[in-house]
Design a protein around this motif. Structure first.
Motif, PDB file in Angstrom:
ATOM      1  N   PHE A  13       0.826  -1.209   0.000  1.00  0.00           N
ATOM      2  CA  PHE A  13       0.000   0.000   0.000  1.00  0.00           C
ATOM      3  C   PHE A  13       0.859   1.257   0.000  1.00  0.00           C
ATOM      4  O   PHE A  13       0.597   2.216  -0.730  1.00  0.00           O
ATOM      5  CB  PHE A  13      -0.917   0.023   1.233  1.00  0.00           C
ATOM      6  N   ASP A  14       1.910   1.240   0.851  1.00  0.00           N
ATOM      7  CA  ASP A  14       2.688   2.450   1.089  1.00  0.00           C
ATOM      8  C   ASP A  14       3.406   2.969  -0.153  1.00  0.00           C
ATOM      9  O   ASP A  14       3.346   4.171  -0.449  1.00  0.00           O
ATOM     10  CB  ASP A  14       3.737   2.198   2.178  1.00  0.00           C
ATOM     11  N   ILE A  15       4.108   2.098  -0.852  1.00  0.00           N
ATOM     12  CA  ILE A  15       4.990   2.564  -1.933  1.00  0.00           C
ATOM     13  C   ILE A  15       4.205   3.219  -3.063  1.00  0.00           C
ATOM     14  O   ILE A  15       4.499   4.369  -3.449  1.00  0.00           O
ATOM     15  CB  ILE A  15       5.884   1.416  -2.450  1.00  0.00           C
ATOM     16  N   PRO A  16       3.182   2.585  -3.654  1.00  0.00           N
ATOM     17  CA  PRO A  16       2.444   3.279  -4.723  1.00  0.00           C
ATOM     18  C   PRO A  16       1.715   4.525  -4.207  1.00  0.00           C
ATOM     19  O   PRO A  16       1.586   5.514  -4.940  1.00  0.00           O
ATOM     20  CB  PRO A  16       1.469   2.222  -5.230  1.00  0.00           C
ATOM     21  N   LEU A  17       1.265   4.472  -2.964  1.00  0.00           N
ATOM     22  CA  LEU A  17       0.577   5.639  -2.406  1.00  0.00           C
ATOM     23  C   LEU A  17       1.526   6.811  -2.231  1.00  0.00           C
ATOM     24  O   LEU A  17       1.213   7.952  -2.621  1.00  0.00           O
ATOM     25  CB  LEU A  17      -0.063   5.266  -1.067  1.00  0.00           C
ATOM     26  N   LEU A  18       2.698   6.571  -1.654  1.00  0.00           N
ATOM     27  CA  LEU A  18       3.660   7.652  -1.450  1.00  0.00           C
ATOM     28  C   LEU A  18       4.198   8.168  -2.781  1.00  0.00           C
ATOM     29  O   LEU A  18       4.458   9.369  -2.924  1.00  0.00           O
ATOM     30  CB  LEU A  18       4.808   7.174  -0.561  1.00  0.00           C
ATOM     31  N   GLU A  19       4.357   7.288  -3.738  1.00  0.00           N
ATOM     32  CA  GLU A  19       4.785   7.722  -5.076  1.00  0.00           C
ATOM     33  C   GLU A  19       3.778   8.708  -5.649  1.00  0.00           C
ATOM     34  O   GLU A  19       4.146   9.741  -6.223  1.00  0.00           O
ATOM     35  CB  GLU A  19       4.931   6.501  -5.991  1.00  0.00           C
ATOM     36  N   THR A  20       2.492   8.411  -5.477  1.00  0.00           N
ATOM     37  CA  THR A  20       1.443   9.319  -5.961  1.00  0.00           C
ATOM     38  C   THR A  20       1.411  10.603  -5.145  1.00  0.00           C
ATOM     39  O   THR A  20       1.345  11.709  -5.691  1.00  0.00           O
ATOM     40  CB  THR A  20       0.066   8.633  -5.889  1.00  0.00           C
ATOM     41  N   ALA A  21       1.452  10.480  -3.816  1.00  0.00           N
ATOM     42  CA  ALA A  21       1.346  11.649  -2.946  1.00  0.00           C
ATOM     43  C   ALA A  21       2.491  12.629  -3.164  1.00  0.00           C
ATOM     44  O   ALA A  21       2.281  13.854  -3.184  1.00  0.00           O
ATOM     45  CB  ALA A  21       1.314  11.202  -1.482  1.00  0.00           C
ATOM     46  N   LEU A  22       3.709  12.119  -3.352  1.00  0.00           N
ATOM     47  CA  LEU A  22       4.869  12.989  -3.525  1.00  0.00           C
ATOM     48  C   LEU A  22       4.915  13.641  -4.899  1.00  0.00           C
ATOM     49  O   LEU A  22       5.715  14.549  -5.124  1.00  0.00           O
ATOM     50  CB  LEU A  22       6.152  12.214  -3.247  1.00  0.00           C
ATOM     51  N   SER A  23       4.048  13.202  -5.782  1.00  0.00           N
ATOM     52  CA  SER A  23       3.965  13.845  -7.102  1.00  0.00           C
ATOM     53  C   SER A  23       2.968  14.999  -7.094  1.00  0.00           C
ATOM     54  O   SER A  23       2.860  15.727  -8.080  1.00  0.00           O
ATOM     55  CB  SER A  23       3.555  12.821  -8.166  1.00  0.00           C
ATOM     56  N   LEU A  24       2.243  15.164  -5.975  1.00  0.00           N
ATOM     57  CA  LEU A  24       1.225  16.204  -5.863  1.00  0.00           C
ATOM     58  C   LEU A  24       1.720  17.345  -4.980  1.00  0.00           C
ATOM     59  O   LEU A  24       2.635  17.183  -4.172  1.00  0.00           O
ATOM     60  CB  LEU A  24      -0.064  15.621  -5.266  1.00  0.00           C
ATOM     61  N   ASP A  25       1.074  18.493  -5.129  1.00  0.00           N
ATOM     62  CA  ASP A  25       1.390  19.659  -4.297  1.00  0.00           C
ATOM     63  C   ASP A  25       0.530  19.597  -3.045  1.00  0.00           C
ATOM     64  O   ASP A  25      -0.563  20.166  -2.986  1.00  0.00           O
ATOM     65  CB  ASP A  25       1.117  20.944  -5.079  1.00  0.00           C
ATOM     66  N   LEU A  26       1.012  18.885  -2.022  1.00  0.00           N
ATOM     67  CA  LEU A  26       0.284  18.719  -0.774  1.00  0.00           C
ATOM     68  C   LEU A  26       0.995  19.470   0.350  1.00  0.00           C
ATOM     69  O   LEU A  26       2.206  19.699   0.297  1.00  0.00           O
ATOM     70  CB  LEU A  26       0.181  17.240  -0.395  1.00  0.00           C
TER      71      LEU A  26
END
Length: 426
Positions: A314-327
């Motif tokens: 869960f973590d790796i694909p989620l963090l890959e997506t999250a770090l590509s966004l301006d959060l």
């Protein structure tokens, strides 16, 4: 002022139409109990709604408010700390407060109870803003129902009301146009950013705060001063992981005003009753859900993502997506060993070192937290520290007892200084 609105409907003086005055903090310095924009309503009978200093100066403010209702004029009061006079009204914490007091009236250009009733009619989850004139030569207010999309030139109603607030009727067209453009340039960032602050505008030559006056050798024109209070819909906080830590973080995040979504791919976990208090519960693969929300425009730069799943699939694909966004914040739970493995996996997936620098992992401040409740405090403490740093504050993640000097640093924020929370003259 906006903080008082949920209680206004139940406040008897307002419901029965009593005369009232509003006292507002328009300047702060040093350690003070409440920030710029904090307001207190006082009725003609001396009843009070709200608080400005948790008791230090309220009595004196009530007296000044009653005087303002009696003579119909606005006034400004200053409170500090006097070591020489033990009986002087002031702040024992050593800070300074500048209070603007204005009676509520019925005149079209003044601050009216109807303004406040409009504010009270908006729920806490909606965007809303109030612009008030707080210099010595003006008064009144303008309500902005959609601050996030505020563009002065596109709102005829707001333009007309703001022109009246600035007193542009007494100016020629060129001077009025310049002042309106200067106001728009400074108001828009505050309104659209959901912030509170002072905007000061240099009055046109030959005018004192928008009022025509005869030239005087010693006349120093006071700036036209606007107090802006803007509230955007609550920022989102996404909890990924329906576990004990997610259950503890959920109410803690709501206390900070976040709209909380809990997401977990496992229906048996996400469907537990202990997560029913979330604003939204979603059963979906975390990275897919985050990508879909971003594509739909429901993620912005205020959004927080807390990854508590502690499972690489869960973590790796989620963090890959999250770090590509301006959060605003991306945090992930795990030990330092887990963090190192996580970093290696993300680098292998193509995440840049620059993006990884934004990852808060292990998540939270180092408080020695162990239990889920303690970890929730650790995470929310880091969120508060991050929000303060984003606003320009110098944050020290240490015990206050070990520090020296004032808790809140910086000179007084008032109409005569240019500090972080206000906009300078144009």
């Amino acid at each position: 002022m906006l903080d008082l609105m949920p209680s206004l409907k139940e406040w008897q003086p307002a419901a029965t139409g009593q005369r009232c005055a509003v006292a507002t903090v328009v300047g702060t310095g040093g350690s003070v109990p409440r920030p710029l924009g904090t307001s207190m309503l006082v009725s003609e009978a001396g009843e009070v709604l709200g608080s400005l200093s948790s008791g230090c100066v309220e009595g004196a403010v009530v007296e000044a408010a009653l005087e303002a209702m009696h003579d119909g004029g606005t006034r400004r009061e200053f409170f500090g700390y006097s070591a020489e006079d033990a009986f002087a009204v002031g702040l024992t914490c050593g800070g300074e407060l500048e209070i603007h007091i204005e009676p509520l009236g019925s005149a079209p250009g003044g601050l009216r109870l109807e303004n406040l009733q409009v504010l009270a009619g908006h729920g806490a989850a909606t965007g809303l803003a109030l612009i008030r004139r707080v210099d010595a030569h003006g008064g009144g207010a303008v309500v902005i129902p959609d601050p996030a999309g505020f563009l002065l030139g596109q709102s005829v109603a707001s333009s007309t009301e703001l022109a009246a607030l600035l007193g542009l009727a007494s100016l020629g067209a060129p001077a009025a146009g310049r002042l309106m453009r200067a106001a728009a340039a400074q108001l828009e960032p505050l309104l659209r950013g959901g912030r509170t602050g002072l905007v000061r505008l240099a009055p046109p030559e030959g005018c004192l705060s928008g009022t025509a006056v005869a030239p005087s050798a010693d006349a120093s024109p006071e700036p036209i001063t606007l107090l802006v209070e803007s509230r955007l819909p609550p920022a989102r906080l996404l909890i990924f992981g329906a576990n004990d830590f997610g259950a503890a973080l959920l109410p803690a995040a709501q206390l900070l005003g976040y709209h909380v979504t809990l997401c977990d791919a496992r229906p048996a976990f996400a469907g537990q009753s202990r997560f029913a208090g979330a604003d939204q519960v979603v059963t979906a693969w975390p990275h897919r859900y985050l990508a879909e929300e971003a594509a739909a425009g429901r993620i912005d730069a205020r959004t927080v993502a807390c990854v508590l799943t502690h499972d690489p699939k869960f973590d790796i694909p989620l963090l890959e997506t999250a770090l590509s966004l301006d959060l605003a914040y991306v945090g992930a739970m795990g030990s330092r060993r887990s963090h190192r493995q996580r970093v290696d996996s993300l680098l292998a997936a193509g995440v840049t070192a620059e993006a990884l620098a934004r990852l808060h992992s292990p998540i939270g401040l180092d408080l020695g937290a162990v239990t889920p409740a303690e970890v929730a405090v650790s995470i929310t403490a880091e969120l508060v520290a991050g929000r303060s740093r984003a606003a320009g504050a110098s944050v020290r993640a240490s015990s206050l007892k070990d520090g020296r000097g004032p808790i809140h640093t910086g000179p007084i924020h008032n109409a005569n200084t240019t500090q972080r929370q206000e906009t300078p003259w144009t």
